[in-house]
Design a protein around this motif. Structure first.
Motif, mmCIF file in Angstrom:
data_model
loop_
_atom_site.group_PDB
_atom_site.id
_atom_site.type_symbol
_atom_site.label_atom_id
_atom_site.label_comp_id
_atom_site.label_asym_id
_atom_site.label_seq_id
_atom_site.Cartn_x
_atom_site.Cartn_y
_atom_site.Cartn_z
ATOM 1 N N GLU A 71 0.851 -1.203 0.000
ATOM 2 C CA GLU A 71 0.000 0.000 0.000
ATOM 3 C C GLU A 71 0.883 1.249 0.000
ATOM 4 O O GLU A 71 0.573 2.246 -0.679
ATOM 5 C CB GLU A 71 -0.923 0.007 1.216
ATOM 6 C CG GLU A 71 -2.006 -1.046 1.177
ATOM 7 C CD GLU A 71 -2.897 -0.962 2.412
ATOM 8 O OE1 GLU A 71 -3.246 0.148 2.826
ATOM 9 O OE2 GLU A 71 -3.238 -2.026 2.961
ATOM 10 N N THR A 74 2.312 1.977 -3.412
ATOM 11 C CA THR A 74 1.328 2.677 -4.243
ATOM 12 C C THR A 74 1.248 4.158 -3.860
ATOM 13 O O THR A 74 1.269 5.047 -4.732
ATOM 14 C CB THR A 74 -0.057 2.023 -4.082
ATOM 15 O OG1 THR A 74 0.036 0.667 -4.493
ATOM 16 C CG2 THR A 74 -1.097 2.736 -4.924
ATOM 17 N N LYS A 75 1.190 4.425 -2.568
ATOM 18 C CA LYS A 75 1.055 5.804 -2.099
ATOM 19 C C LYS A 75 2.272 6.645 -2.508
ATOM 20 O O LYS A 75 2.136 7.747 -3.051
ATOM 21 C CB LYS A 75 0.915 5.780 -0.571
ATOM 22 C CG LYS A 75 0.846 7.113 0.116
ATOM 23 C CD LYS A 75 0.731 6.889 1.632
ATOM 24 C CE LYS A 75 0.860 8.180 2.403
ATOM 25 N NZ LYS A 75 -0.172 9.162 2.092
ATOM 26 N N THR A 77 4.674 6.048 -4.812
ATOM 27 C CA THR A 77 4.853 6.218 -6.254
ATOM 28 C C THR A 77 3.865 7.256 -6.798
ATOM 29 O O THR A 77 4.239 8.089 -7.631
ATOM 30 C CB THR A 77 4.706 4.882 -7.018
ATOM 31 O OG1 THR A 77 3.476 4.257 -6.655
ATOM 32 C CG2 THR A 77 5.877 3.961 -6.752
ATOM 33 N N LYS A 78 2.642 7.240 -6.325
ATOM 34 C CA LYS A 78 1.675 8.262 -6.772
ATOM 35 C C LYS A 78 2.147 9.657 -6.367
ATOM 36 O O LYS A 78 2.083 10.606 -7.165
ATOM 37 C CB LYS A 78 0.293 7.993 -6.180
ATOM 38 C CG LYS A 78 -0.473 6.871 -6.874
ATOM 39 C CD LYS A 78 -1.906 6.814 -6.378
ATOM 40 C CE LYS A 78 -2.636 5.579 -6.867
ATOM 41 N NZ LYS A 78 -2.540 5.324 -8.302
ATOM 42 N N GLU A 79 2.645 9.780 -5.134
ATOM 43 C CA GLU A 79 3.098 11.099 -4.672
ATOM 44 C C GLU A 79 4.307 11.585 -5.473
ATOM 45 O O GLU A 79 4.480 12.790 -5.670
ATOM 46 C CB GLU A 79 3.433 11.032 -3.176
ATOM 47 C CG GLU A 79 2.178 11.045 -2.315
ATOM 48 C CD GLU A 79 2.458 10.872 -0.830
ATOM 49 O OE1 GLU A 79 1.478 10.798 -0.069
ATOM 50 O OE2 GLU A 79 3.635 10.802 -0.440
ATOM 51 N N GLY A 81 4.730 10.855 -8.549
ATOM 52 C CA GLY A 81 4.296 10.982 -9.939
ATOM 53 C C GLY A 81 4.819 9.881 -10.839
ATOM 54 O O GLY A 81 4.929 10.057 -12.052
ATOM 55 N N THR A 83 4.419 6.383 -12.696
ATOM 56 C CA THR A 83 3.400 5.427 -13.137
ATOM 57 C C THR A 83 4.017 4.086 -13.521
ATOM 58 O O THR A 83 3.357 3.052 -13.455
ATOM 59 C CB THR A 83 2.627 5.967 -14.347
ATOM 60 O OG1 THR A 83 3.577 6.303 -15.377
ATOM 61 C CG2 THR A 83 1.817 7.201 -13.974
ATOM 62 N N ASP A 84 5.295 4.105 -13.952
ATOM 63 C CA ASP A 84 5.961 2.880 -14.403
ATOM 64 C C ASP A 84 7.126 2.612 -13.452
ATOM 65 O O ASP A 84 8.013 3.465 -13.283
ATOM 66 C CB ASP A 84 6.502 3.045 -15.820
ATOM 67 C CG ASP A 84 5.392 3.252 -16.842
ATOM 68 O OD1 ASP A 84 4.271 3.615 -16.447
ATOM 69 O OD2 ASP A 84 5.657 3.061 -18.040
#
Ligand code: 5GP
Ligand code: ZN
Length: 117
Positions: A71, A74-75, A77-79, A81, A83-84
């Motif tokens: 989790e 995911t958090k 990597t999103k922060e 930016g 995606t890959d």
């Protein structure tokens, strides 16, 4: 269980703040910090605070912290930016594990080859 620490373990020492690290995120169960020897433009590690020696030691009593690590991946990597990205956990010296405390490498920012070396 979450207080179980190994006094001599490098990553337990990072968890305790005895060794500095560029920490990106931490909570009660895990810590994310940049790898000291990055293998990609973005390379960080996500570790449980509890000492689990490797991916080969995950069981019903400790697996909640492992799902939590994902989790956090995911958090973070999103922060950032991203995606890959690639998530790697080396288990045992033949697979390239050098620090015997469970960790997930997150690598991004360059083309990745498959199969890995
Ligand atoms: P392994 O080789 O066990 O799969 O991954 C261990 C990782 O920990 C390596 O990528 C290595 O560069 C990183 N590492 C080793 N010592 C330190 C340290 O003191 N600080 C940080 N931030 N990373 C470390
Ligand atoms: Zn440890």
């Amino acid at each position: 269980m979450l207080n179980v620490q190994n006094p001599d373990c490098l990553f337990c020492r990072i968890v305790r703040g005895e060794i500095p690290a560029k920490i990106i995120y931490k909570d009660e169960k895990c810590v994310a910090f940049y790898d000291i020897d990055p293998q990609a433009p973005i390379h960080f590690l996500v570790i449980p605070k509890v000492h689990i020696s490797s991916c080969g030691e995950i069981n019903g009593a400790n697996s909640l912290v492992v799902s939590h690590c994902f989790e956090v991946i995911t958090k973070v990597t999103k922060e950032l930016g991203i995606t890959d990205f690639r998530v790697v956990s080396n288990c045992g010296p033949q697979a390239g594990q050098s620090v015997p405390h469970l960790h997930f490498h997150v690598l991004a920012g360059r083309d990745m080859t498959w199969p890995p070396g």
